[in-house]
Design an enzyme around this catalytic site. Sequence first.
Site, PDB file in Angstrom:
ATOM      1  N   LYS A  38       0.797  -1.227   0.000  1.00 19.22           N
ATOM      2  CA  LYS A  38       0.000   0.000   0.000  1.00 19.22           C
ATOM      3  C   LYS A  38       0.832   1.280   0.000  1.00 19.22           C
ATOM      4  O   LYS A  38       0.411   2.290  -0.538  1.00 19.22           O
ATOM      5  CB  LYS A  38      -0.916   0.030   1.234  1.00 19.22           C
ATOM      6  CG  LYS A  38      -2.088  -0.936   1.157  1.00 19.22           C
ATOM      7  CD  LYS A  38      -2.995  -0.724   2.356  1.00 19.22           C
ATOM      8  CE  LYS A  38      -4.184  -1.643   2.335  1.00 19.22           C
ATOM      9  NZ  LYS A  38      -5.186  -1.261   3.323  1.00 19.22           N
TER      10      LYS A  38
ATOM     11  N   ASP B  12     -10.123   3.065   1.977  1.00 24.80           N
ATOM     12  CA  ASP B  12     -10.259   2.677   3.391  1.00 24.80           C
ATOM     13  C   ASP B  12     -10.917   3.793   4.198  1.00 24.80           C
ATOM     14  O   ASP B  12     -11.664   3.546   5.153  1.00 24.80           O
ATOM     15  CB  ASP B  12      -8.887   2.380   4.003  1.00 24.80           C
ATOM     16  CG  ASP B  12      -8.343   1.046   3.530  1.00 24.80           C
ATOM     17  OD1 ASP B  12      -9.148   0.176   3.165  1.00 24.80           O
ATOM     18  OD2 ASP B  12      -7.114   0.882   3.504  1.00 24.80           O
TER      19      ASP B  12
END
Length: 264
Positions: A65, A101
């Site tokens: 990420k 997210d």
Amino acid sequence: MKKNYAVIGDPIDHSKSPVLHQAGFVELEIDASFTAVAVRPENLETFMRTDFVGYSGLAVTLPHKETIGHYLDGVSAVAQQIGAVNTVYREADRILGTNTDCVGALRALETEVSDLRDQSVLVLGAGGASRALVFALLKGGARVMIYNRTIEKAEKIVHDFGGTVCPDLEALRGEHFDIICNTTSVGLKKWESPLPADFFVPDQVVFDMVYDPLETRFLSEANAAGARTITGDKMLVYQALEQFRIWHHRDLAPEVMEAAFFII
Ligand code: ATR
């Protein structure tokens, strides 16, 4: 033409992304595939420069990420600020990255909280998931306190986004929080809680990002105290729904992915 999507990470075997997105393809009759591909850190560059040509989009998980941004043509403001990309998509001839997210955490909270403004929130943990959550909470106007085993990581989030660091949980005993969130992995496959049970009070909202098991000790003790609880599947489903919207420009009913979550 059939489009291909994948979640990449290492390890990747237990990812729920394929089953969630495949449920969406079936529901909306989209001709696409979604696979899980194990990509080691040392192979990420090769994957992005050669293999990615066959994909329309990627879900990105640990440990990529923070590094995948190097291989993209651009990254959204949200992903830049959080410092992590979990979604790669194509726009014209560019390969772009963003982070869902943050939206996922917000939507999960919205299942129990209508307005975050002035809500006092205790966030446990200061990893990647915490960064996305704290960013979302502060954007929503909440007052955030972060506690983490390694205090420096909590301090970094506060430095980057705001909020305050709690150096010691004991010092908070008796303090009222409208919302308590667990972003640590404490409770994952173990009957352990990151917080003593006497922190919970009736009507408080308590959110756990752990989803294996769904009924963690943390949530079980919160429930027993009369709190309103949010299970970890919500965050996972809502961040995936946002990815789905980015890739296919279509909204999918949350229930479709919720049902898929419980298939395996
Ligand atoms: P994620 O991306 O899911 O947030 P992460 O970045 O590895 O994962 O973060 C894991 C979080 O769980 C961290 O806040 C970690 O605390 P440290 O920063 O001190 O490592 C926390 N955590 C993991 N195991 C823990 C434990 N046994 N007790 C307390 N905190 C724990």
